[in-house]
Scaffold this motif. Structure first.
Motif, mmCIF file in Angstrom:
data_model
loop_
_atom_site.group_PDB
_atom_site.id
_atom_site.type_symbol
_atom_site.label_atom_id
_atom_site.label_comp_id
_atom_site.label_asym_id
_atom_site.label_seq_id
_atom_site.Cartn_x
_atom_site.Cartn_y
_atom_site.Cartn_z
ATOM 1 N N THR A 33 0.674 -1.187 -0.027
ATOM 2 C CA THR A 33 0.098 -0.202 -0.085
ATOM 3 C C THR A 33 0.970 1.227 0.027
ATOM 4 O O THR A 33 0.401 2.115 -0.672
ATOM 5 N N ASP A 38 -1.668 3.593 -1.868
ATOM 6 C CA ASP A 38 -3.076 3.307 -1.472
ATOM 7 C C ASP A 38 -3.341 3.643 -0.164
ATOM 8 O O ASP A 38 -3.338 2.720 0.769
ATOM 9 N N GLY A 41 -6.212 1.184 1.263
ATOM 10 C CA GLY A 41 -5.774 -0.258 1.484
ATOM 11 C C GLY A 41 -5.147 -0.203 2.819
ATOM 12 O O GLY A 41 -5.039 -1.116 3.483
#
Length: 142
Positions: A33, A38, A41
């Motif tokens: 991540t 991200d 996530g």
């Protein structure tokens, strides 16, 4: 301890292989991540009451504060290289609580920089391990 060598502690004399593998998967997800920037996530890895201290000493109390910071910072993070996370030691404080020492390395054309996060992780009733109290520390050479 050498890079690439992990030490573990058994729980009541029994190696907790499945738990160790689950903890390593969480750290691998942190790595993925971070690489992918991200935020959503990354945020799935935390308990709602988590505590996170950034590598620069900013203290974030609770998932809402961690989410606000992560959503603002992670997508705009700039680095020209790669980052790796490696579990180097797992110590079970209780069967459902583990202190996890991680080696974090940013690889770039200019060289490597290192972090030494400590993640206190707790096992949830559904068997998942989540980040509960974390301190990210920059390693300075010299």
């Amino acid at each position: 301890m050498e890079a690439g060598t992990q030490s573990t502690q058994s729980i009541d004399g029994i190696e907790a292989i499945d738990d160790i593998k689950a903890i390593e998967r969480v750290v691998a997800t942190v790595e993925r991540t971070q690489r992918d920037k991200d935020a959503e996530g990354f945020l799935t890895l935390f308990r709602p009451d988590a505590l996170w201290t950034t590598g620069h000493g900013k203290v974030l109390l609770g998932l809402d504060a961690i989410a606000e910071f992560t959503r603002a910072v992670l997508p705009q993070a700039v680095w020209d290289g790669d980052v790796t996370y490696e579990v180097i030691h797992t110590q079970f404080l209780r069967p459902d609580v583990a202190a996890v020492k991680v080696r974090q390395v940013y690889h770039s054309a200019e060289g490597e920089t290192e972090g030494a996060p400590l993640y206190v992780m707790t096992k949830q009733e559904d068997g998942r391990w989540l980040l509960h109290a974390c301190q990210n520390t920059e390693v300075r050479s010299g």
